[in-house]
Design an enzyme around this catalytic site. Structure first.
Site, short mmCIF file in Angstrom:
data_model
loop_
_atom_site.label_atom_id
_atom_site.label_comp_id
_atom_site.label_asym_id
_atom_site.label_seq_id
_atom_site.Cartn_x
_atom_site.Cartn_y
_atom_site.Cartn_z
N LYS A 1 60.95 30.65 62.99
CA LYS A 1 59.72 30.13 62.87
C LYS A 1 59.29 29.15 61.79
O LYS A 1 59.68 29.21 60.48
CB LYS A 1 58.75 31.33 62.88
CG LYS A 1 57.22 30.95 63.20
CD LYS A 1 56.49 32.63 63.10
CE LYS A 1 55.00 32.44 63.31
NZ LYS A 1 54.37 33.40 63.45
N SER B 1 51.89 38.72 66.33
CA SER B 1 52.69 37.45 66.66
C SER B 1 54.07 37.57 67.02
O SER B 1 54.65 36.64 67.66
CB SER B 1 52.51 36.70 65.16
OG SER B 1 51.31 36.26 64.97
N SER C 1 51.52 34.18 67.10
CA SER C 1 51.76 32.75 66.66
C SER C 1 53.18 32.36 66.71
O SER C 1 53.23 31.15 66.84
CB SER C 1 51.06 32.62 65.22
OG SER C 1 52.00 33.36 64.46
#
Length: 478
Positions: free
Chosen positions: A82, A180, A156
């Site tokens: 990420k 997330s 996210s």
């Protein structure tokens, strides 16, 4: 050697292919980069490793003696990271180009994956500054949901989940503050393992709420996620929130007690099909030896409210205050408004919320006298991008109904697939345990996932693309 895409990148399949010579790490890297190129602008990636560098890494792994290969638990396994987590020499931006910097060191979890023989493929898209559960708050576009591009991928950690679901990597390193690392798992038919906070180092990570956040893992199966977790976990004295603790031994047996919210407290936001899927999941847990125990969901809902109305909103703002104040125009409006909301939180509110949270945690602690694990839907429903754009704040909050409380309450969780809605979009459940009982959550999640015999990730979609459209739905739901 070339490989046919989609590859079967679950760890047992990959290891078997390596062992019998069907595949090599070089062939896998070539196939992955070819697949990424064919997909075009799919919103998954913020930056890719240079193809030449990934191939050089693969060739170096292939050159190792057999004994050295055997000592590396993730030899030749492709992974993504990420965009809020540092990979040396690769920009970290948290999906905000104006914030970007180039780190000189890897986050410790990244370092551990590399040391275990894994191959870095790229940095993945995300809701900017990890502010959202939707996956649409990014200047890099929306990571395309492989089941239906009209639907959000969840956030996210949107790109991370899609990179696994689309067969581009075996594992993805993500983060989880309020869901997330779990909401995108549900919406992409993959596993999301959220460890007890403090077990994985947060050094070299742009945190949303450093005090409660944890790095997490997306994978195709629970054993794959556990394999990654065993590699990345470890005490880091440089992390102020690290915890030096031993995981509790697995204690769940053939029979167990699992909590579910009271029927009147379950909310699916008008989606009767999602409600039916959760009911089927509960019955499946009973088939596996579980006894259902209804519990009061009120304390969990109150903790949800604290995450976005209490000191942890202030923590988000405080972590980025200098950048937010100096370059507000560099931040997406919805993200900027949320962050600036933290500036209005007073010290008195901070301490009042912390006191209330401690009391709510005590209520939850008493529940573990009656149950071994808590089972909830990971998401109550699935939203289209258009629906989300029309009402971004309300729908984002709804997506956290069953996830926001977990880190604040200091719990461990595994999000696992639970089937498909009639429109082909996946849903999942989350199995939650007390802190340090991670092995219990994973063990039951693995049994649940295996018992369903669902297609892994988006393989059903890949198969459906090769048959007539009239058969697509049947393929997705078998």
């Amino acid at each position: 050697m070339t490989a046919t895409v989609p590859l079967h990148l679950d760890l047992p399949s990959l290891r078997a292919a390596y062992a019998d010579g069907t595949l090599t790490p070089t062939a896998v890297v070539e196939a992955i980069f070819d697949a990424i190129a064919r997909r075009g602008d799919d919103g998954v990636w913020v930056s890719l490793a240079p193809r030449a560098a990934a191939l050089a890494r693969a060739r170096a792994l292939e050159a190792l003696p057999a004994l050295a290969r055997a000592s590396l638990p993730l030899w030749g396994v492709p992974f993504s990271v990420k965009d809020c987590t540092d990979v040396a020499g690769v920009p970290t931006s948290s999906a905000c180009p104006g914030f970007a910097y180039v780190p000189t060191e890897n986050n410790p979890a990244v370092e551990r994956l590399l040391a275990a023989g894994a191959i870095f493929i790229g940095k993945t898209n995300m809701d900017q500054f990890a502010t959202g559960l939707v996956g649409v708050r990014s200047p890099h576009g929306v990571a395309r949901n492989p089941f239906d591009a009209r639907f959000i991928p969840g956030g996210s950690s949107s790109g991370a989940a899609v990179s696994v679901a689309a067969g581009l990597v075996s594992l993805a390193l993500a983060t989880d503050t309020g869901g997330s690392g779990r909401v995108p798992a549900a919406l992409n038919n993959v596993v999301g393992l959220k460890p007890t906070r403090g077990l994985v180092s947060g050094v070299g990570n742009i945190a949303a709420c450093r005090s409660i956040e944890t790095l997490s893992v997306f994978a195709l199966t629970v054993p794959d996620a556990q394999a990654a977790f065993e590699v990345i976990r470890g005490f880091d004295a440089h992390d102020p929130f690290a915890r030096q603790a031993t995981l509790a031994p697995r204690r769940l047996g053939d029979t167990f007690r699992f909590g579910v919210p009271r029927a009147a407290q379950l909310e699916f936001f008008g989606n009767g099909d999602a409600a039916a899927l959760f009911d089927a999941a509960v019955r499946r847990l009973e088939t596996l030896g579980g006894t259902r125990v209804e519990v009061d969901y009120g304390p969990f809902l109150e903790i949800n409210d604290l995450l976005f109305q209490g000191p942890w909103l202030a923590e988000r703002y405080g972590a980025l205050q200098s950048f937010v104040d100096a370059q507000p125009e560099a931040i997406l409006p919805v993200t900027r408004d949320i962050l600036l909301g933290g500036a209005r939180i007073s010290g008195a509110q901070v301490f009042a919320a912390q006191r209330r949270l401690n009391l709510l945690k005590r209520e939850i602690e008493r529940l573990w006298l009656d149950i071994d694990v808590f089972a909830v839907p990971t998401t109550g429903t699935a939203y289209t991008i258009a629906e989300l754009v029309a009402d971004p704040i309300t729908l984002n909050f709804r997506l956290g109904t069953y996830t926001n409380f977990v880190n604040l309450a200091d719990l461990a969780a595994v999000a696992v697939p639970a089937g498909f809605l009639p429109n082909g979009v996946p849903q999942g459940i989350s199995l939650i345990t007390p802190a340090f009982a991670d092995h219990d959550a994973a063990a039951l999640a693995e049994r649940f996932h295996r018992h369903q015999n669902l297609p892994l990730a988006a393989r059903a979609v890949a198969a459906a693309d090769r048959v007539a459209p009239s058969h697509r739905q049947e393929e997705l739901t078998t």
